[in-house]
Design a protein around this motif. Structure first.
Motif, PDB file in Angstrom:
ATOM      1  N   LEU A   1      14.439  79.204  24.743  1.00 50.63           N
ATOM      2  CA  LEU A   1      13.566  78.137  24.878  1.00 50.63           C
ATOM      3  C   LEU A   1      11.975  78.669  24.865  1.00 50.63           C
ATOM      4  O   LEU A   1      12.119  80.017  25.232  1.00 50.63           O
ATOM      5  CB  LEU A   1      13.558  77.368  26.145  1.00 50.63           C
TER       6      LEU A   1
ATOM      7  N   CYS B   1      22.791  67.867  39.191  1.00 50.46           N
ATOM      8  CA  CYS B   1      23.069  67.033  38.007  1.00 50.46           C
ATOM      9  C   CYS B   1      23.023  67.767  36.609  1.00 50.46           C
ATOM     10  O   CYS B   1      23.138  66.873  35.732  1.00 50.46           O
ATOM     11  CB  CYS B   1      22.303  65.608  38.257  1.00 50.46           C
TER      12      CYS B   1
ATOM     13  N   PRO C   1      24.225  70.337  33.893  1.00 50.54           N
ATOM     14  CA  PRO C   1      25.098  71.283  33.549  1.00 50.54           C
ATOM     15  C   PRO C   1      24.627  72.656  33.320  1.00 50.54           C
ATOM     16  O   PRO C   1      25.237  73.635  33.551  1.00 50.54           O
ATOM     17  CB  PRO C   1      25.763  70.660  32.265  1.00 50.54           C
TER      18      PRO C   1
ATOM     19  N   HIS D   1      18.881  60.104  36.646  1.00 50.28           N
ATOM     20  CA  HIS D   1      18.393  58.661  36.612  1.00 50.28           C
ATOM     21  C   HIS D   1      19.937  57.955  36.317  1.00 50.28           C
ATOM     22  O   HIS D   1      20.848  58.707  36.209  1.00 50.28           O
ATOM     23  CB  HIS D   1      17.572  58.415  35.223  1.00 50.28           C
TER      24      HIS D   1
ATOM     25  N   ILE E   1      14.061  63.095  38.352  1.00 55.60           N
ATOM     26  CA  ILE E   1      14.457  63.154  36.919  1.00 55.60           C
ATOM     27  C   ILE E   1      15.896  62.890  36.865  1.00 55.60           C
ATOM     28  O   ILE E   1      16.121  62.239  35.746  1.00 55.60           O
ATOM     29  CB  ILE E   1      14.623  64.920  36.692  1.00 55.60           C
TER      30      ILE E   1
ATOM     31  N   LEU F   1      21.632  69.270  23.669  1.00 48.10           N
ATOM     32  CA  LEU F   1      22.795  69.548  23.292  1.00 48.10           C
ATOM     33  C   LEU F   1      22.922  69.703  21.756  1.00 48.10           C
ATOM     34  O   LEU F   1      23.562  70.372  21.355  1.00 48.10           O
ATOM     35  CB  LEU F   1      23.854  68.236  23.629  1.00 48.10           C
TER      36      LEU F   1
ATOM     37  N   LEU G   1      26.878  62.191  31.596  1.00 47.77           N
ATOM     38  CA  LEU G   1      28.127  62.891  32.160  1.00 47.77           C
ATOM     39  C   LEU G   1      28.040  62.706  33.564  1.00 47.77           C
ATOM     40  O   LEU G   1      29.051  63.430  34.322  1.00 47.77           O
ATOM     41  CB  LEU G   1      27.549  64.517  32.269  1.00 47.77           C
ATOM     42  N   ARG G   2      27.476  61.870  34.357  1.00 52.57           N
ATOM     43  CA  ARG G   2      27.462  61.476  35.800  1.00 52.57           C
ATOM     44  C   ARG G   2      27.759  60.072  35.975  1.00 52.57           C
ATOM     45  O   ARG G   2      26.939  59.483  35.111  1.00 52.57           O
ATOM     46  CB  ARG G   2      26.531  62.132  36.447  1.00 52.57           C
TER      47      ARG G   2
ATOM     48  N   SER H   1      23.525  58.167  32.801  1.00 49.46           N
ATOM     49  CA  SER H   1      23.698  59.647  32.339  1.00 49.46           C
ATOM     50  C   SER H   1      24.972  59.554  31.588  1.00 49.46           C
ATOM     51  O   SER H   1      25.949  58.717  31.850  1.00 49.46           O
ATOM     52  CB  SER H   1      23.434  60.544  33.327  1.00 49.46           C
TER      53      SER H   1
END
Ligand code: HEM
Length: 299
Positions: free
Chosen positions: A99, A64, A66, A153, A151, A234, A158-159, A156
């Protein structure tokens, strides 16, 4: 034993967050990296050159997220998405998106705990020989991350919710089209970008719609944090830039020439990330509409 394990976990968390604060402070003082030199020389994506994009084939494992799917589609994580070491995921997200070391350890460790596995290979001395025990316990397949209410849920961007799309391994193009329609900002070069307010508004709209149509809808506080964390990624890693996000979100492809917009010398800290999550989450407004369950009850 479980007391010792919990004490060790607490110690690790305190150590990680203290170290993260040091990184955030050091980033404030140190000069930023220069655009064009964010990814270390010799690593995939250095100078904007990414390994070839190959869409997932039959039998490849996807999830899930990207970002993790895109890393597998470019072969930075194994293309089949299987038997990935948690430490391998740390290294891949850290160098590909700039990161901090703390961020890159924290999320994979959370994922390992969620799956009841070990972040690292557990080593033990037996008969004076150092042996790896549970060595398959430090790996995962991307699809393992799709556990609903881990994680992953509801609500969302995008899903579709797990009730309507139990696989969770592909983006929903109608949802993504709706998301792009909500971008209103412009960066210094005049490119269309998402703002914090755009993503708070889009999240509020999406949560309202999901709550109204999904009888199984749930979203607890920590999942809201993850959801706004996804929005923060994003904004921070992509600068909210729609032109880069279109291939990333629809095809899970990193566009040629892309470089993380995080210029901080020691990478994006959890502290800065959490401040962004807080700003996005507090501005989210859900409309009060009857839920499917309430409608069913009154019918
Ligand atoms: C470090 C390891 C990571 C893990 C274990 C992870 C895991 C996940 C999971 C389980 C989801 C699904 C949440 C949902 O239901 O919406 C998700 C979503 C997402 N992740 Fe990741 N992720 C990681 C790193 C990243 C990075 C580095 C980025 C950005 C560069 C990113 C961007 C996103 C986005 C934008 C979503 C939103 C999906 C949606 O709204 O449908 N992730 N991630």
């Amino acid at each position: 034993m479980s007391f010792l394990r919990n004490a060790a976990k607490l110690f690790n968390s305190v150590y990680l967050f203290t170290w993260d604060t040091c990184i955030a402070l050091a980033n404030l003082i140190a000069p930023n990296l220069k655009p064009g030199s964010v990814i270390p020389h010799g690593r995939p994506g250095a100078g904007g050159k990414w390994p070839e994009f190959v869409p997932p084939g039959k039998g490849d494992s996807r999830c899930c997220c990207p970002a993790l799917n895109a890393l597998a589609n470019h072969g930075i994580l194994p293309h089949d998405g299987r038997n990935i070491k948690f430490t391998e995921m740390t290294h891949a997200v850290q160098t590909s998106f700039n990161l901090s070391s703390t961020f890159s350890i924290f999320v994979p460790t959370f994922a390992a705990n969620m799956l009841h596995r070990n972040y690292k290979t557990v080593r033990q001395i037996a008969s004076n020989i150092l042996i790896d025990i549970h060595s398959s316990q430090d790996k995962f397949d991307l699809a393992d991350l799709n556990i609903h209410n881990g994680i992953e849920h509801d609500g969302s961007l995008l899903r579709e919710d797990a009730r309507f799309d139990p696989e969770q391994d592909k983006p929903s193009l109608p949802l993504i089209t709706e998301l792009f329609a909500s971008a209103t900002g412009k960066d210094a070069a005049g490119n269309l970008v998402f703002t914090h307010a755009d993503l708070s508004r889009a999240s509020g709209k999406r949560r309202t719609a999901a709550r109204a149509t999904n009888p199984d809808f749930t979203l607890n506080k920590s999942q809201k944090g993850f959801a706004s964390g996804n929005c923060a990624s994003l904004l921070l890693v992509f600068g909210g830039r729609v032109a880069d996000l279109e291939p990333f979100l629809t095809e899970e492809r990193i566009p040629e020439g892309f470089e993380s917009r995080v210029l901080a010398r020691w990478g994006l800290s959890l502290l800065v990330f959490n401040l962004n999550i807080f700003n996005i989450e507090r501005a989210i407004k859900e409309e009060a509409v009857p839920t499917v369950m309430a409608q069913n009850e009154t019918a």
